[in-house]
Design a protein around this motif. Structure first.
Motif, mmCIF file in Angstrom:
data_model
loop_
_atom_site.group_PDB
_atom_site.id
_atom_site.type_symbol
_atom_site.label_atom_id
_atom_site.label_comp_id
_atom_site.label_asym_id
_atom_site.label_seq_id
_atom_site.Cartn_x
_atom_site.Cartn_y
_atom_site.Cartn_z
ATOM 1 N N GLY A 191 0.811 -1.183 0.000
ATOM 2 C CA GLY A 191 0.000 0.000 0.000
ATOM 3 C C GLY A 191 0.857 1.250 0.000
ATOM 4 N N LYS A 192 0.413 2.215 0.738
ATOM 5 C CA LYS A 192 1.100 3.512 0.819
ATOM 6 C C LYS A 192 2.485 3.382 1.426
ATOM 7 C CE LYS A 192 -2.028 6.439 -0.668
ATOM 8 N NZ LYS A 192 -1.820 7.226 -1.850
ATOM 9 N N GLU A 193 2.624 2.458 2.386
ATOM 10 C CA GLU A 193 3.926 2.300 3.034
ATOM 11 C C GLU A 193 4.997 1.919 2.015
ATOM 12 O OE1 GLU A 193 1.265 0.368 3.979
ATOM 13 O OE2 GLU A 193 0.617 1.403 5.776
ATOM 14 N N ARG A 194 4.636 1.033 1.096
ATOM 15 C CA ARG A 194 5.601 0.592 0.079
ATOM 16 C C ARG A 194 5.968 1.749 -0.848
ATOM 17 N NH1 ARG A 194 5.275 -3.107 -4.906
ATOM 18 N NH2 ARG A 194 7.393 -3.866 -4.977
ATOM 19 N N GLU A 195 4.984 2.545 -1.234
ATOM 20 C CA GLU A 195 5.259 3.713 -2.085
ATOM 21 C C GLU A 195 6.203 4.682 -1.383
ATOM 22 O OE1 GLU A 195 1.648 5.594 -3.393
ATOM 23 O OE2 GLU A 195 0.735 3.657 -3.855
ATOM 24 N N ILE A 196 5.966 4.899 -0.109
ATOM 25 C CA ILE A 196 6.812 5.809 0.666
ATOM 26 C C ILE A 196 8.233 5.260 0.751
ATOM 27 C CG2 ILE A 196 7.187 6.758 2.979
ATOM 28 C CD1 ILE A 196 4.091 6.892 3.198
ATOM 29 N N LEU A 197 8.365 3.948 0.955
ATOM 30 C CA LEU A 197 9.701 3.350 1.021
ATOM 31 C C LEU A 197 10.439 3.479 -0.302
ATOM 32 C CD1 LEU A 197 9.202 0.136 3.158
ATOM 33 C CD2 LEU A 197 10.511 2.166 3.735
ATOM 34 N N ILE A 198 9.738 3.344 -1.414
ATOM 35 C CA ILE A 198 10.380 3.501 -2.723
ATOM 36 C C ILE A 198 10.855 4.938 -2.905
ATOM 37 C CG2 ILE A 198 9.952 3.480 -5.212
ATOM 38 C CD1 ILE A 198 8.138 1.023 -4.685
ATOM 39 N N LYS A 199 10.025 5.910 -2.513
ATOM 40 C CA LYS A 199 10.440 7.319 -2.603
ATOM 41 C C LYS A 199 11.626 7.593 -1.686
ATOM 42 C CE LYS A 199 5.996 9.199 -3.966
ATOM 43 N NZ LYS A 199 4.894 10.091 -3.594
ATOM 44 N N LEU A 200 11.614 6.985 -0.510
ATOM 45 C CA LEU A 200 12.731 7.154 0.426
ATOM 46 C C LEU A 200 14.007 6.566 -0.162
ATOM 47 C CD1 LEU A 200 13.621 8.096 3.257
ATOM 48 C CD2 LEU A 200 13.066 5.804 4.062
ATOM 49 N N LEU A 201 13.911 5.416 -0.813
ATOM 50 C CA LEU A 201 15.078 4.799 -1.438
ATOM 51 C C LEU A 201 15.638 5.680 -2.551
ATOM 52 C CD1 LEU A 201 16.991 2.386 -1.886
ATOM 53 C CD2 LEU A 201 15.257 1.429 -3.398
ATOM 54 N N LYS A 202 14.759 6.239 -3.370
ATOM 55 C CA LYS A 202 15.212 7.130 -4.440
ATOM 56 C C LYS A 202 15.888 8.374 -3.869
ATOM 57 C CE LYS A 202 11.917 5.579 -7.885
ATOM 58 N NZ LYS A 202 10.735 5.900 -8.675
ATOM 59 N N THR A 203 15.307 8.933 -2.821
ATOM 60 C CA THR A 203 15.905 10.097 -2.161
ATOM 61 C C THR A 203 17.270 9.726 -1.590
ATOM 62 O OG1 THR A 203 13.704 10.880 -1.564
ATOM 63 C CG2 THR A 203 15.542 11.852 -0.385
ATOM 64 N N PHE A 204 17.364 8.556 -0.991
ATOM 65 C CA PHE A 204 18.628 8.085 -0.418
ATOM 66 C C PHE A 204 19.698 7.978 -1.503
ATOM 67 C CE2 PHE A 204 21.550 4.721 0.842
ATOM 68 C CZ PHE A 204 21.904 5.124 2.115
ATOM 69 N N GLN A 205 19.340 7.392 -2.647
ATOM 70 C CA GLN A 205 20.312 7.218 -3.733
ATOM 71 C C GLN A 205 20.793 8.557 -4.277
ATOM 72 O OE1 GLN A 205 18.094 4.697 -6.388
ATOM 73 N NE2 GLN A 205 18.976 2.828 -5.534
ATOM 74 N N VAL A 206 19.887 9.523 -4.432
ATOM 75 C CA VAL A 206 20.272 10.838 -4.947
ATOM 76 C C VAL A 206 21.182 11.550 -3.958
ATOM 77 C CG1 VAL A 206 19.375 13.130 -5.495
ATOM 78 C CG2 VAL A 206 18.261 11.103 -6.422
ATOM 79 N N ARG A 207 20.822 11.499 -2.690
ATOM 80 C CA ARG A 207 21.599 12.228 -1.684
ATOM 81 C C ARG A 207 22.938 11.585 -1.354
ATOM 82 N NH1 ARG A 207 17.794 15.042 2.787
ATOM 83 N NH2 ARG A 207 16.406 16.124 1.360
ATOM 84 N N GLN A 208 23.108 10.313 -1.668
ATOM 85 C CA GLN A 208 24.399 9.663 -1.422
ATOM 86 C C GLN A 208 25.495 10.286 -2.278
ATOM 87 O OE1 GLN A 208 23.878 8.257 1.617
ATOM 88 N NE2 GLN A 208 25.470 6.878 0.929
ATOM 89 N N ARG A 209 25.127 10.868 -3.406
ATOM 90 C CA ARG A 209 26.103 11.489 -4.298
ATOM 91 C C ARG A 209 26.417 12.929 -3.885
ATOM 92 N NH1 ARG A 209 22.244 9.738 -8.404
ATOM 93 N NH2 ARG A 209 22.514 7.513 -8.577
ATOM 94 N N MET A 210 25.681 13.453 -2.931
ATOM 95 C CA MET A 210 25.874 14.847 -2.499
ATOM 96 C C MET A 210 26.911 14.910 -1.381
ATOM 97 S SD MET A 210 22.012 16.244 -2.374
ATOM 98 C CE MET A 210 21.020 16.439 -3.823
ATOM 99 N N SER A 211 27.118 16.119 -0.894
ATOM 100 C CA SER A 211 28.068 16.305 0.207
ATOM 101 C C SER A 211 27.559 15.592 1.464
ATOM 102 C CB SER A 211 28.280 17.790 0.474
ATOM 103 O OG SER A 211 27.065 18.388 0.844
ATOM 104 N N SER A 212 28.465 15.343 2.374
ATOM 105 C CA SER A 212 28.152 14.501 3.532
ATOM 106 C C SER A 212 27.056 15.079 4.431
ATOM 107 C CB SER A 212 29.405 14.249 4.353
ATOM 108 O OG SER A 212 29.903 15.466 4.863
ATOM 109 N N HIS A 213 26.912 16.409 4.532
ATOM 110 C CA HIS A 213 25.884 16.955 5.417
ATOM 111 C C HIS A 213 24.483 16.856 4.821
ATOM 112 C CE1 HIS A 213 26.578 20.508 2.882
ATOM 113 N NE2 HIS A 213 25.382 20.909 3.263
#
Length: 122
Positions: A1-23
């Motif tokens: 349901g919604k929880e899975r959609e939120i986790l997918i968005k969180l994963l995408k956000t995590f992947q994008v931010r891993q390439r950014m500066s550490s803070h």
């Protein structure tokens, strides 16, 4: 349901931010949800602030990260462990075979055994 959609968005956000500066990186270790805990997302992090930061400015404000709660240690393992349901078969009970050449066929239990073996009639 919604929880899975939120986790997918969180994963995408995590992947994008891993390439950014550490803070700007997300400081979460893992995240998951289970059907048994509908409406909840379990997030593992070193601090509660890291969880709140991960859900800041989340799309649609669907997540209320301010309702975070630390899970007691005695509940941590049971929240992710999977227990297998033991099925007790009775004589003359109808079952569907799951393996072998008769996979998917109906059969009737003739002789149930304590070790989990049965003799069936096709």
């Amino acid at each position: 349901g919604k929880e899975r959609e939120i986790l997918i968005k969180l994963l995408k956000t995590f992947q994008v931010r891993q390439r950014m500066s550490s803070h700007k990186r997300l400081r979460i270790l893992s995240a998951f949800t289970t059907p048994a805990t509908k409406g909840f997302i379990h997030v593992e992090a070193w601090k509660a602030d890291h969880v709140v930061h991960a859900f800041e400015k989340f799309a649609g404000n669907m997540v209320y990260a301010w309702k975070t709660a630390l899970v007691p240690i005695e509940n941590m393992v049971p929240s992710i462990s999977i227990t297998e349901k033991v099925k007790h078969l009775r004589r003359l009970q109808w079952v569907r075979l799951k393996q072998g050449i008769y996979k998917g066929d109906l059969a009737q239990v003739e002789v149930p055994d304590e070790q989990g073996y049965v003799v069936v009639k096709l």
